[in-house]
Design a protein around this motif. Structure first.
Motif, short mmCIF file in Angstrom:
data_model
loop_
_atom_site.label_atom_id
_atom_site.label_comp_id
_atom_site.label_asym_id
_atom_site.label_seq_id
_atom_site.Cartn_x
_atom_site.Cartn_y
_atom_site.Cartn_z
N ARG A 21 -8.12 -8.16 -7.07
CA ARG A 21 -6.66 -8.08 -6.85
C ARG A 21 -6.36 -8.11 -5.35
O ARG A 21 -5.41 -8.76 -4.90
N ARG A 22 -7.21 -7.38 -4.58
CA ARG A 22 -6.98 -7.32 -3.12
C ARG A 22 -7.15 -8.72 -2.51
O ARG A 22 -6.32 -9.18 -1.73
N ASN A 47 0.79 -1.24 0.00
CA ASN A 47 0.00 0.00 0.00
C ASN A 47 0.82 1.28 0.00
O ASN A 47 0.24 2.36 -0.15
N PRO A 60 -10.20 -4.20 -8.84
CA PRO A 60 -9.34 -3.95 -7.68
C PRO A 60 -9.66 -4.86 -6.49
O PRO A 60 -8.77 -5.26 -5.75
N LYS A 85 0.92 -6.02 -8.45
CA LYS A 85 -0.19 -5.06 -8.29
C LYS A 85 0.23 -3.69 -8.84
O LYS A 85 -0.54 -3.04 -9.56
N GLU A 86 1.45 -3.28 -8.50
CA GLU A 86 1.93 -1.98 -8.99
C GLU A 86 1.92 -1.96 -10.52
O GLU A 86 1.52 -0.97 -11.14
N ILE A 133 0.09 -3.84 -12.64
CA ILE A 133 -1.27 -3.88 -13.21
C ILE A 133 -1.93 -2.50 -13.09
O ILE A 133 -2.71 -2.09 -13.94
N GLU A 134 -1.61 -1.77 -12.01
CA GLU A 134 -2.25 -0.47 -11.78
C GLU A 134 -1.54 0.67 -12.51
O GLU A 134 -1.96 1.82 -12.42
N ASP A 135 -0.46 0.35 -13.23
CA ASP A 135 0.28 1.37 -13.98
C ASP A 135 -0.35 1.51 -15.37
O ASP A 135 -0.31 0.57 -16.17
N ASN A 194 -8.57 -7.00 -13.62
CA ASN A 194 -8.97 -5.60 -13.79
C ASN A 194 -9.88 -5.10 -12.67
O ASN A 194 -10.25 -3.93 -12.65
#
Ligand code: CMC
Length: 431
Positions: A159-160, A93, A156, A399-400, A402-404, A154
């Motif tokens: 993913r969590r 996080n 969130p 995660k970083e 995928i969120e980029d 896709n």
């Protein structure tokens, strides 16, 4: 962006201006993304020693100074003052949790420790003498066949939940791989225990007896997990990112990371160190062994020494050495021949010109095996423990990525050195 670097092809008027990108700390980076389009030129960097494959806010290493930071916090402070799950929260996080966030995260992870009961039967498909890393690759890969409700990368929330599941279930999968190899019943997780405590419980307890986890050993295990939690774009993390860049689900990506970690140049080194110490056998044999290591034709390396990035003492190795002494003390082991051997090997290597000139220092794996052996783990489990801890780093990096929004499929190029264009020759016409 802080400027440009101009690249000119000698003897031509072809040149390109490459933008320079500056990170928070560390050297500037030349952006070569348009090089092929502008100059019809690729860069060549086998082993990626001079290539940044991504930008990341998670971990920073200064290999010359022996510095390791997670989200800006020095590893020395995290290892002594934090806990593994707090570090996991930080890596995932970006900030340390408040007390309420910490509780929520801890409970969230610990509620996912059980495995789908049908996964039990997977274990009996393996030979008893299977290496536990082989079992890890198989069972972790199989998670995507069981948790269909968290596979949408896709979403969130998916993913969590996948991150929670992986962090929570890896200790259970690892402990069961161990129990299977020694023919003992699987021990179910206990969510009232701490993360490391529960792991030791599943490893050491048997249904026939009450097992009490030593707080000193639980603390040491927690620290070992922190020291292995993340390490920037190493081989296994890059494997996870590359697999994830295709859109593969996180369970499949982590299974790929585990496979990549297994090799002796990477996570398998802790097992290889113990094997090496066993082969050396006695302090008196060290000089002959060092000579073998220095002989280019021998193919023998001093395992637990050297690192692609650290050209100084690996900061994790220093903490590991200290933890090693604490654990041996707690276990009442006054004189451990393996520790004596390792310390003498380190002393001789660090004063030898070969190791000095090549800037080879002990890495995280040099002392970890001695601790784990003293705690009762067989050598085949050492890399498994590394995998349990590194899952946190892998899933944070995944995660970083995928969120980029600028994320693209990973696709390196090559220098082709094979045959030129030629015509097919029928078999009857081949001489
Ligand atoms: N023992 C003897 N010589 C070594 C060692 C070693 N452990 N490591 C590197 N060298 C020498 C190597 O022979 C080479 O010499 P030269 O320039 O004369 O050819 C020079 O040092 C540079 O080695 P390299 O292989 O080009 O370095 P690298 O950055 O590609 O490899 C490494 C890094 C970690 C794979 C390597 O140091 C090694 O094999 N170490 C032993 C295995 C080990 O402990 N791995 C754990 C790494 S830390 C935890 C992790 O990543 O999982």
């Amino acid at each position: 962006m802080t400027g440009t670097v101009t690249l000119t092809i000698d003897g031509t008027n072809k040149s390109a201006k490459l933008p320079l990108i500056q990170g928070t700390i560390g050297p500037d980076v030349a952006d070569i993304r348009k090089l092929y389009a502008d100059l019809d030129l690729f860069t060549y960097d086998p082993g990626y020693g001079g290539t940044a494959a991504c930008d990341s806010k998670i971990t920073y290493i200064d290999g010359d100074q022996g510095v390791l930071l997670h989200r800006g916090y020095p590893i020395e402070q995290l290892a002594t003052e934090s806990t593994f799950l707090e570090v996991a929260y930080l890596l995932l996080n970006g900030e340390l949790p408040t007390a309420a966030q910490n509780d929520e995260f801890h409970n969230g992870v610990m509620r996912h420790t059980m495995l789908h009961e049908q996964l039990r039967s997977f274990y009996s498909g393996f030979r008893r003498d299977a290496h536990p890393m082989a079992v890890m690759c198989g069972v972790v890969g199989a998670l995507s066949a069981f948790y269909h409700d968290s596979l949408d990368i896709n979403d969130p929330e998916h993913r969590r939940i996948s991150a929670f599941r992986l962090i929570a279930k890896l200790p259970t999968i690892a402990a069961w791989a161990f129990k299977y190899s020694i023919g003992q019943p699987f021990v179910y997780p206990r969510n009232d225990l701490g993360y490391a405590e529960n792991f030791l419980h599943m490893i050491n307890a048997v249904p026939a007896e009450t097992y009490h986890v030593s707080p000193v050993l639980a603390k040491a295990m927690d620290r070992i997990l922190i020291l292995h939690a993340d390490h920037e774009q190493n081989a296994s993390t890059s494997t996870v990112r590359l697999a994830g860049s295709t859109g593969a689900n996180p369970f499949a990506c982590i299974a790929a990371g585990i496979a990549s970690l297994w090799g002796p140049a990477h996570g398998g080194a802790n097992e290889a160190v113990l094997k090496m110490l066993g082969e050396i056998g006695h302090v008196k044999n060290i000089p002959a062994f060092i000579e073998k290591v220095k002989d280019k034709n021998s193919n023998v390396r001093l395992m637990g020494f050297g690192h692609r990035v650290y050209k100084n003492y690996d900061p994790r190795a220093k903490i590991m050495e200290q933890t090693c002494k604490e654990v041996l003390g707690e276990l009442g082991i006054k004189d451990d021949p393996l520790l004596d051997l390792a310390m003498e090997l380190e002393r001789i290597a660090l004063s030898d010109e070969y190791f000095i000139s090549k800037k080879l220092y002990p890495n995280v794996d040099f002392y970890s095996g001695i601790i784990l052996k003293a705690m009762g783990f067989p050598t085949s489990m050492f890399t498994v423990l590394f995998a349990v801890a590194r899952t946190v780093g892998w899933i944070s990096q995944w995660k970083e990525m995928i969120e980029d929004p600028s994320q693209r499929i990973g696709r390196p190029r090559q220098i082709y050195t094979g045959a030129g264009l030629r015509d097919y020759v029928p078999i009857t016409a081949r001489g």
